[in-house]
Design a protein around this motif. Structure first.
Motif, mmCIF file in Angstrom:
data_model
loop_
_atom_site.group_PDB
_atom_site.id
_atom_site.type_symbol
_atom_site.label_atom_id
_atom_site.label_comp_id
_atom_site.label_asym_id
_atom_site.label_seq_id
_atom_site.Cartn_x
_atom_site.Cartn_y
_atom_site.Cartn_z
ATOM 1 N N PRO A 82 -52.015 30.242 108.884
ATOM 2 C CA PRO A 82 -53.498 30.673 109.260
ATOM 3 C C PRO A 82 -53.287 30.411 110.904
ATOM 4 O O PRO A 82 -54.226 30.927 111.334
ATOM 5 N N ASN A 83 -52.153 29.934 111.384
ATOM 6 C CA ASN A 83 -52.266 30.167 112.993
ATOM 7 C C ASN A 83 -51.589 31.384 113.332
ATOM 8 O O ASN A 83 -51.448 31.190 114.570
ATOM 9 N N GLY A 84 -51.116 32.341 112.637
ATOM 10 C CA GLY A 84 -50.698 33.530 112.953
ATOM 11 C C GLY A 84 -49.121 33.412 113.063
ATOM 12 O O GLY A 84 -48.489 34.509 113.418
ATOM 13 N N LYS A 85 -48.543 32.263 113.074
ATOM 14 C CA LYS A 85 -47.280 32.072 112.999
ATOM 15 C C LYS A 85 -46.472 32.410 111.631
ATOM 16 O O LYS A 85 -47.216 32.549 110.762
ATOM 17 N N VAL A 86 -45.134 32.210 111.458
ATOM 18 C CA VAL A 86 -44.532 32.607 110.225
ATOM 19 C C VAL A 86 -43.541 31.561 109.751
ATOM 20 O O VAL A 86 -42.645 31.038 110.655
ATOM 21 N N LEU A 87 -43.836 30.839 108.594
ATOM 22 C CA LEU A 87 -42.985 29.828 108.295
ATOM 23 C C LEU A 87 -41.831 30.673 107.434
ATOM 24 O O LEU A 87 -42.203 31.414 106.456
ATOM 25 N N TYR A 88 -40.562 30.187 107.611
ATOM 26 C CA TYR A 88 -39.274 30.964 106.673
ATOM 27 C C TYR A 88 -38.478 30.016 106.760
ATOM 28 O O TYR A 88 -38.027 29.060 107.416
ATOM 29 N N TRP A 89 -37.508 30.305 105.610
ATOM 30 C CA TRP A 89 -36.421 29.620 105.168
ATOM 31 C C TRP A 89 -35.107 30.256 104.418
ATOM 32 O O TRP A 89 -35.559 31.537 104.069
ATOM 33 N N GLY A 90 -34.260 30.034 104.584
ATOM 34 C CA GLY A 90 -32.933 30.795 103.658
ATOM 35 C C GLY A 90 -32.364 29.954 102.640
ATOM 36 O O GLY A 90 -33.227 28.989 102.109
ATOM 37 N N ARG A 91 -31.183 30.220 102.507
ATOM 38 C CA ARG A 91 -30.634 29.738 101.347
ATOM 39 C C ARG A 91 -29.533 28.219 101.803
ATOM 40 O O ARG A 91 -29.663 27.451 100.869
ATOM 41 N N ARG A 92 -29.130 28.442 103.011
ATOM 42 C CA ARG A 92 -28.095 27.370 103.350
ATOM 43 C C ARG A 92 -28.211 27.416 104.800
ATOM 44 O O ARG A 92 -28.702 28.280 105.801
ATOM 45 N N GLU A 93 -27.589 26.434 105.469
ATOM 46 C CA GLU A 93 -27.770 26.095 106.797
ATOM 47 C C GLU A 93 -26.945 27.169 107.505
ATOM 48 O O GLU A 93 -27.384 27.453 108.936
ATOM 49 N N ASN A 94 -25.759 27.389 107.140
ATOM 50 C CA ASN A 94 -24.888 28.466 107.923
ATOM 51 C C ASN A 94 -24.605 29.820 106.906
ATOM 52 O O ASN A 94 -23.726 29.745 106.323
ATOM 53 N N PRO A 95 -25.419 30.741 107.188
ATOM 54 C CA PRO A 95 -25.320 31.831 106.383
ATOM 55 C C PRO A 95 -24.107 32.636 106.379
ATOM 56 O O PRO A 95 -23.776 33.632 105.821
ATOM 57 N N LYS A 96 -23.309 32.573 107.608
ATOM 58 C CA LYS A 96 -22.195 33.151 107.873
ATOM 59 C C LYS A 96 -20.826 32.171 107.353
ATOM 60 O O LYS A 96 -19.841 33.030 107.575
ATOM 61 N N SER A 97 -21.055 31.179 106.845
ATOM 62 C CA SER A 97 -20.162 30.517 106.125
ATOM 63 C C SER A 97 -19.354 31.109 105.058
ATOM 64 O O SER A 97 -19.992 31.910 104.265
ATOM 65 N N THR A 98 -17.986 31.181 104.961
ATOM 66 C CA THR A 98 -17.257 31.670 104.066
ATOM 67 C C THR A 98 -16.920 30.629 102.786
ATOM 68 O O THR A 98 -16.201 31.060 101.682
ATOM 69 N N ASP A 99 -17.188 29.398 103.121
ATOM 70 C CA ASP A 99 -17.325 28.464 101.931
ATOM 71 C C ASP A 99 -18.346 28.637 100.992
ATOM 72 O O ASP A 99 -19.502 28.391 101.140
ATOM 73 N N LEU A 100 -17.917 29.017 99.957
ATOM 74 C CA LEU A 100 -18.747 29.266 98.685
ATOM 75 C C LEU A 100 -19.755 27.897 98.237
ATOM 76 O O LEU A 100 -20.629 28.188 97.575
ATOM 77 N N ALA A 101 -18.984 26.746 98.296
ATOM 78 C CA ALA A 101 -19.844 25.690 98.196
ATOM 79 C C ALA A 101 -20.867 25.508 98.639
ATOM 80 O O ALA A 101 -22.000 24.874 98.277
ATOM 81 N N THR A 102 -21.112 26.085 99.963
ATOM 82 C CA THR A 102 -22.347 25.949 100.947
ATOM 83 C C THR A 102 -23.555 26.687 100.114
ATOM 84 O O THR A 102 -24.730 26.509 100.412
ATOM 85 N N LEU A 103 -23.303 27.595 98.954
ATOM 86 C CA LEU A 103 -24.254 28.449 98.428
ATOM 87 C C LEU A 103 -25.166 27.346 97.491
ATOM 88 O O LEU A 103 -26.326 27.823 97.442
ATOM 89 N N ASP A 104 -24.617 26.186 97.333
ATOM 90 C CA ASP A 104 -25.588 25.140 96.563
ATOM 91 C C ASP A 104 -25.814 23.977 97.390
ATOM 92 O O ASP A 104 -25.634 23.074 97.002
#
Length: 750
Positions: A25-47
């Motif tokens: 309502p303030n015109g800003k955008v709340l967002y989030w992804g899957r994990r803290e570091n999306p560039k990680s190659t460690d598949l354990a971070t997917l969970d």
């Protein structure tokens, strides 16, 4: 060129992959992804079992983290990836479900408050929900449907309603939506596409081909439908809407309410084997007529087929599609679609727009902003996307109406809140002439699904100089309470920058006769606590123990089906295009199996590990017509699933020929001879979804036909043998490839 095809900004960085995005309502955008570091190659971070969420400011194009991380009611962090969310009447965002692992949802609920930039945990769901849909209702409550849970990845078939008094210091609990006339309820795919109709009913329009009504209120009294047995719980009435989309089962695509009671379902799914990509078909449903029917034609189809894309309704009523892939399979990153398209409601045709420079496929998002631009972000974080395909950037699309020349109309003053059915005043710029006023609900989007988006035009307004007198919507069904962007459009269709206005109702937040009752809390799995993290000690949840659920889960319903039959089910091998396995992605296949004329009942819970479904036929003595089954099945699901074969259990008398062995099955006083042949990998119908290959065939399965002959030779001619294997029909009759057997009796009486 921008005046005809629009223009994209250069990419700019966000703080994560915007898999989930909500306009505040303030015109800003709340967002989030899957994990803290999306560039990680460690598949354990997917969970990971926590969430790093951010708020993006369009004015500065910068992001700040939220003031706290979301927690469950037990005090443990939760991952809100693959949750459902929608804005509530007070401007907070209800977020339900989330991620334990792919296909396994957590039973959390929380509310984000833009005023404080904080998350607050709420009473959890009856079961976990991974990929649920949330819809704000005309009375201010919120309906949650679908989502999968636990290790079997079973779909949660019991909808729930969250009361509207979210600001209460003592949070009330979820109320289950039970249907005494349909104990199982429809089996919906993940993230079902649902909308509020002008008559207040809820309609689910996809991904299944068939559409369904859900009635929650008595049409005369306006009070929730109830029965004494339910103890005051909501009782929903599910019914067929009596219409199906011609394009059949279509997933990973959007449905949009582009005008009052008018829905369009766009692209998605997979097509026939000769053209195994998504479709470009667009179909329309007008809920303002007495008998709504899906319609469409080649004229209204998109230029480009696409899947994993977004559709955004714009202030002038046009619809913008962005991103996606035109390739086959779940998320073909080799054929991304950068070209945008714009649908014109006056002509029904699509026009090619400017091309985005970044792949926005699976996990891409798009939101209309108050300035009339569209934020396009995200993409990646699974579906075959490596670190280089996980995009932490965004772009802004400027539609052609922002490049028509001259000045835009302006709103210099408008109220922050209005009441239903009351006129309100808007002050315009000194030389503005207004031809239309649109009213667009704030968007909340993920996985091609904007759960909060709708548009209506406010008619009957009066302009006197710089003053507009505008009648507020009078019907909560057309505009559920909450926040909307008010756009003023000039005669050229150029919109003003919007004012965000909250519309509220004088109706009590909860109608009399619908008391809030606690809903069951899912017992934590032994290895995974309630909110899925061992990073923080848990405190005991302050939740009153609820009564047992009135609606059976799909698991219990499946058990009751098997208990009621005295014969084993037929086993149908299926491979879904969805990478999460048959369990969470079963609904489309379930619907198609139910439509096969020979099948009486389909167990609603499949075997996730082996990717097989269980069915019972109308006549257990008749062998399945395999060709008919496969043909009828493919008509409904297109290429979203493949039927590998059918396994049956047959009893009969073994017969020997010259080098052959057969099974004579008694039927109606006669007999049918089925050839018995060795089982091998080419006859395997079980699929290892984790490895993406057929299950390995064991040696004892390969040798079962030979051992059967040896067993019979030792005991004499067998009178009764039970044989299990894959059934196939050929020009010379039926063949059963023996996977296992049991000799029930022989001529020696054994």
């Amino acid at each position: 060129m921008a005046e005809s095809i629009g223009r994209w900004s250069d990419p700019f960085e966000l703080s994560n992959v915007a898999v989930h995005a909500t306009l505040l309502p303030n015109g800003k955008v709340l967002y989030w992804g899957r994990r803290e570091n999306p560039k990680s190659t460690d598949l354990a971070t997917l969970d990971e079992h926590f969430t790093k969420a951010f708020v993006w400011d369009p004015a500065t194009k910068t992001s700040i983290p939220t003031a706290n991380e979301p927690l469950g009611i037990d005090g443990r962090p939760v991952n809100l990836f693959c949750a459902g969310h929608s804005l509530l009447p007070d401007g907070t965002i209800l977020i339900t479900g989330g991620h334990v692992k792919d296909g396994w949802g957590v039973n959390q609920a929380c509310v984000y408050n833009p005023a404080t930039n904080t998350f607050t945990p709420k009473v959890p769901h009856n079961k976990g929900r991974w990929y649920p849909s949330v819809l704000t209702l005309p009375d201010g409550r919120a309906l949650v449907i679908s989502g999968s849970y636990d290790q079997s990845f079973t779909v949660n078939n019991i909808p729930e309603i969250w009361p509207s008094d979210t600001g209460s210091a003592n949070p009330t609990a979820w109320v289950e939506v039970t249907d005494p006339l349909n104990q199982q309820g429809p089996v919906f795919p993940l993230y079902p596409r649902m909308h509020v109709a002008p008559n207040g009913r809820i309609i689910v329009v996809g991904p299944l081909a068939d559409s369904f009504w859900l009635d929650l209120k008595d049409p005369v009294t306006g009070i929730d439908i109830q029965t004494p047995v339910s103890g005051g719980a909501v009782v929903g009435r599910w019914s067929s809407a009596g219409t199906s989309r011609k394009a059949m089962f279509r997933d990973y695509c959007p449905s949009v309410m582009y005008d009052t009671g008018k829905i369009m379902y766009i692209g998605g799914g997979l097509t026939v084997e000769s053209d195994p990509g998504p479709t470009n078909e667009v179909e329309f449903l007008d809920l303002n007529v007495d008998t709504p029917k899906w319609t469409g034609s080649a004229v209204t189809n998109m230029k480009v087929p696409r899947r994993q894309f977004n559709a955004t309704v714009l202030p002038d009523g046009s619809v913008l599609v962005t991103g996606g892939t035109k390739g086959p399979g779940f998320n073909d990153l080799s054929q991304p679609v950068h070209l945008s398209e714009l649908w014109d409601p006056t002509t029904g045709r699509w026009t090619e727009m400017a091309s985005e420079s970044v792949n926005r496929c699976y996990h891409g998002t798009a939101l209309l902003l108050p300035d009339g631009k569209v934020l396009s972000a995200g993409g990646g974080e699974y579906g075959g996307a490596g670190p280089d395909q996980c995009f932490t950037n965004a772009q802004l699309f400027e539609p052609p109406y922002l490049h028509k020349g001259g000045s835009r109309p302006t709103i210099t003053a408008a109220p922050s809140e209005i009441a239903y059915g009351k006129d309100f005043s808007v002050t315009l710029g000194s030389s503005d002439t207004i031809s239309k006023i649109s009213w667009v609900r704030l968007g909340s989007v993920t996985h091609c699904r904007n759960m909060n988006q709708s548009l209506m035009f406010l008619t009957g307004f009066r302009q006197t100089g710089t003053n507009l007198t505008v009648p507020a919507p009078a019907n909560t069904n057309l505009s559920p309470p909450g926040h909307y962007m008010l756009f003023a459009l000039d005669p050229n269709g150029v919109p003003s920058v919007a004012r965000i206005i909250r519309i509220f109702s004088s109706v009590p937040p909860r109608l009399e006769g619908t008391p809030a009752i606690p809903s069951p809390c899912e017992p934590p799995a032994a290895e995974i606590p309630l909110c899925c993290s061992s990073d923080k000690p848990a405190t005991a949840p302050d939740v009153t123990p609820p009564p047992p659920s009135l609606q059976p889960t799909l698991t219990s319903h499946t058990q009751s089906i098997t208990n009621s039959h005295n014969c084993p089910p037929m086993v149908v091998g299926l491979t879904p295009s969805c990478p999460y396995g048959l369990g969470p992605c079963f609904a489309g296949a379930y619907d198609a199996l139910c439509k096969i004329p020979d099948i009486e009942i389909v167990c609603p819970v499949p075997n996730q590990a082996e990717s097989v479904a269980y069915v019972y036929t109308k006549d257990a003595q008749l062998l399945p017509r395999i060709g008919v089954w496969k043909e009828e099945f493919s008509k409904v699901v297109n290429k979203s699933y493949e039927m590998l074969g059918i396994e049956v259990v047959l009893e009969g008398v073994v017969e020997f020929g010259l080098g052959t062995i057969g099974l004579s099955i008694e039927k109606y006083g006669g007999s049918v001879l089925v050839d018995l042949k060795p089982f091998g990998k080419e006859r395997q119908i079980r699929w290892d979804w984790e490895k993406g290959v057929l299950k390995e065939v064991k040696k004892e399965e390969e040798n079962a036909a030979r051992r059967l002959r040896e067993e019979v030779d030792e005991k004499g001619v067998a009178r009764n043998v039970k044989v299990t294997g894959t059934l196939e029909s050929g020009v010379d009759g039926n063949v059963l490839y023996v996977r296992e057997f049991e000799v029930l009796s022989g001529d020696d009486g054994a």
